[in-house]
Design an enzyme around this catalytic site. Structure first.
Site, PDB file in Angstrom:
ATOM      1  CG  ASP A  47      -1.822   6.551   3.749  1.00 16.46           C
ATOM      2  OD1 ASP A  47      -1.542   6.227   2.597  1.00 16.46           O
ATOM      3  OD2 ASP A  47      -0.941   6.706   4.627  1.00 16.46           O
ATOM      4  CD  GLU A  70      -3.133   3.589  -2.304  1.00 17.49           C
ATOM      5  OE1 GLU A  70      -2.660   4.723  -2.502  1.00 17.49           O
ATOM      6  OE2 GLU A  70      -2.442   2.562  -2.238  1.00 17.49           O
ATOM      7  CG  ASP A 123      -2.007   7.743  -3.717  1.00 16.50           C
ATOM      8  OD1 ASP A 123      -2.269   7.578  -2.512  1.00 16.50           O
ATOM      9  OD2 ASP A 123      -1.137   7.098  -4.321  1.00 16.50           O
ATOM     10  CB  ILE A 125      -0.184   9.507   1.897  1.00 18.67           C
ATOM     11  CG1 ILE A 125      -0.889  10.340   2.975  1.00 18.67           C
ATOM     12  CG2 ILE A 125       1.342   9.590   2.046  1.00 18.67           C
ATOM     13  CD1 ILE A 125      -0.412  11.781   3.116  1.00 18.67           C
ATOM     14  CG  ASP A 126       1.906   8.754  -5.073  1.00 15.02           C
ATOM     15  OD1 ASP A 126       1.961   7.509  -4.980  1.00 15.02           O
ATOM     16  OD2 ASP A 126       2.422   9.389  -6.011  1.00 15.02           O
ATOM     17  CB  THR A 128       2.468   5.180   2.233  1.00 11.82           C
ATOM     18  OG1 THR A 128       1.252   5.608   1.621  1.00 11.82           O
ATOM     19  CG2 THR A 128       2.225   5.017   3.723  1.00 11.82           C
ATOM     20  CG  ASP A 264      -0.145   5.012  -7.486  1.00 10.59           C
ATOM     21  OD1 ASP A 264      -0.117   5.783  -6.516  1.00 10.59           O
ATOM     22  OD2 ASP A 264      -0.219   3.771  -7.381  1.00 10.59           O
TER      23      ASP A 264
HETATM   24  P1  AMP Z   1       7.079   5.397  -6.148  1.00 11.43           P
HETATM   25  O1  AMP Z   1       7.007   6.464  -5.149  1.00 11.43           O
HETATM   26  O2  AMP Z   1       7.582   5.834  -7.467  1.00 11.43           O
HETATM   27  O3  AMP Z   1       7.788   4.203  -5.588  1.00 11.43           O
HETATM   28  O4  AMP Z   1       5.584   5.006  -6.438  1.00 11.43           O
HETATM   29  C1  AMP Z   1       4.720   4.820  -5.366  1.00 11.43           C
HETATM   30  C2  AMP Z   1       3.572   3.982  -5.831  1.00 11.43           C
HETATM   31  O5  AMP Z   1       4.055   2.782  -6.389  1.00 11.43           O
HETATM   32  C3  AMP Z   1       2.682   3.561  -4.708  1.00 11.43           C
HETATM   33  O6  AMP Z   1       1.595   4.421  -4.640  1.00 11.43           O
HETATM   34  C4  AMP Z   1       2.234   2.165  -5.079  1.00 11.43           C
HETATM   35  O7  AMP Z   1       0.875   2.146  -5.408  1.00 11.43           O
HETATM   36  C5  AMP Z   1       3.012   1.848  -6.322  1.00 11.43           C
HETATM   37  N1  AMP Z   1       3.572   0.488  -6.332  1.00 11.43           N
HETATM   38  C6  AMP Z   1       3.401  -0.494  -5.427  1.00 11.43           C
HETATM   39  N2  AMP Z   1       4.024  -1.631  -5.831  1.00 11.43           N
HETATM   40  C7  AMP Z   1       4.591  -1.355  -7.013  1.00 11.43           C
HETATM   41  C8  AMP Z   1       5.350  -2.118  -7.960  1.00 11.43           C
HETATM   42  N3  AMP Z   1       5.673  -3.390  -7.740  1.00 11.43           N
HETATM   43  N4  AMP Z   1       5.742  -1.505  -9.094  1.00 11.43           N
HETATM   44  C9  AMP Z   1       5.446  -0.213  -9.318  1.00 11.43           C
HETATM   45  N5  AMP Z   1       4.741   0.556  -8.466  1.00 11.43           N
HETATM   46  C10 AMP Z   1       4.311  -0.005  -7.338  1.00 11.43           C
HETATM   47 MG    MG Z   2       0.384   5.895  -4.518  1.00 13.01          MG
END
Ligand code: AMP
Ligand code: MG
Length: 331
Positions: A47, A70, A123, A125-126, A128, A264
């Site tokens: 990241d 981020e 982002d 590393i989206d 992580t 994101d």
């Molecule tokens: P995903 O890979 O679809 O789970 O999305 C990843 C992103 O979800 C991360 O970059 C976080 O910023 C974000 N994230 C963190 N907590 C939550 C949450 N409670 N609801 C939705 N997205 C979240």
């Molecule tokens: Mg992310």
């Protein structure tokens, strides 16, 4: 065709290609949780390293443009952070020989600016958590001008042998090899219009969605197949390629007021739209990228191939009414 001579598009592609190679090498060589941020989410060497690399490239190429990203370098100043900074410095040295710890913190913090009329959002590393599992993640970079995404690039090193997907407004969505050649392939969403046949995409992490409501929606739509669980905006790349049809980001029951961060959603949403799909929030409102670092005017996300959007919004509306009446009239 996309204009590869455009300086913004060219830099975004080359930058995300290089950043994806950096992330890939870190994932192979030293994947381990680094630090836990105040919100308890993990952050890794990758990241920081990717944000430093792209912060450096963007500061050089477009010094006037703010970068809204981020991470920040604060935690790297702690005793625990020192060894992480050493690893970040070593890995960044593969691509920027001679970069010092001080340079790296400055490049990371180039990303701590506020959104303006024109800015980049990143982002590094989206996903992580997916990265730490050795699974899917994405480097996601977008250029936003007056609240509209103009360029969006997703680097997904673990998707189908390595994918880089680039979209530019009114110039379509394209897949580019991660290796740097200019062999472009146009991407289009699927033409599927039977909700029962839909291939649904959802977050891998149960805490990032609402598993119970997801099951309810699948049943209401008559969806046969189990949703595909995948981390990061790699899901948007799959949708753009026509390998998925519907994507729900539902609000977790543990965090019903969760607001999405712009980094994101920015690159992924243009990728889907330029491939012919549609992206809104769960009520059908367009995502509003003009209101700061978070999508405060929206709740959740619905992305689709366009054709399935009305059916998905309809079941979302009905399930919202059902849950509201359950709250008012508990059994
Ligand atoms: P995903 O890979 O679809 O789970 O999305 C990843 C992103 O979800 C991360 O970059 C976080 O910023 C974000 N994230 C963190 N907590 C939550 C949450 N409670 N609801 C939705 N997205 C979240
Ligand atoms: Mg992310």
């Amino acid at each position: 065709m996309i204009d590869l001579t455009d300086p913004e598009i060219g830099l975004a592609i080359k930058g995300v290609q290089q950043a994806s190679h950096l992330a890939q090498r870190i994932q192979q060589e030293m994947v381990a949780p680094a630090l836990v941020k105040e919100d308890r989410s993990p952050v890794t060497v990758a990241d920081f390293a990717v944000q430093a690399l792209l912060g450096h490239w963007l500061a050089e190429a477009f010094p006037e443009d703010p970068l809204v990203a981020e991470e920040n370098s604060k935690t790297l100043g702690s005793a625990e952070g020192q060894s992480i900074l050493e690893q970040v410095t070593r890995s960044l040295g593969w691509f920027v020989p001679g970069a010092t710890g001080e340079d790296i913190c400055r490049w990371i913090d180039h990303g701590n600016q506020q959104p303006g009329d024109r800015f980049w959002t990143l982002d590094p590393i989206d996903g992580t958590k997916g990265f730490l599992r050795g699974d899917q993640y994405a480097v996601a970079l977008a250029l936003v001008v007056e609240g509209k995404i103009q360029v969006g690039v997703l680097g997904c090193p673990n998707l189908e042998g390595g994918a880089l997907v680039v979209a530019a407004r009114d110039q379509g969505c394209w897949r580019v090899p991660l290796t740097g050649s200019q062999d472009l392939q146009p991407l289009h969403v699927s033409e599927r219009d039977d909700p029962g046949q839909a291939r649904v995409l959802r977050s891998f992490e149960p805490g990032h969605t609402h598993v119970g409501r997801m099951d309810e929606l699948m049943a209401a739509l008559g969806v046969q197949a189990e949703p595909v669980r995948m981390d990061s905006q790699a899901k948007y790349a799959l949708l753009a390629e026509g390998k998925g049809d519907l994507l729900f980001r539902l609000l977790s029951p543990q965090q019903p007021d969760y607001q999405e961060c712009i980094w994101d959603q920015a690159a992924g949403s243009l990728v889907v739209e330029e491939a012919g799909g549609k992206v809104t929030d769960l009520e059908g409102k367009p995502l509003d990228f003009s209101v700061g670092k978070m999508l405060v005017a929206n709740r959740g996300v619905l992305a689709s191939n366009g054709r399935l959007h009305p059916a998905a919004l309809e079941v979302l509306g009905k399930s919202k009414k059902n849950s509201e009446s359950r709250i008012q009239n508990p059994a």
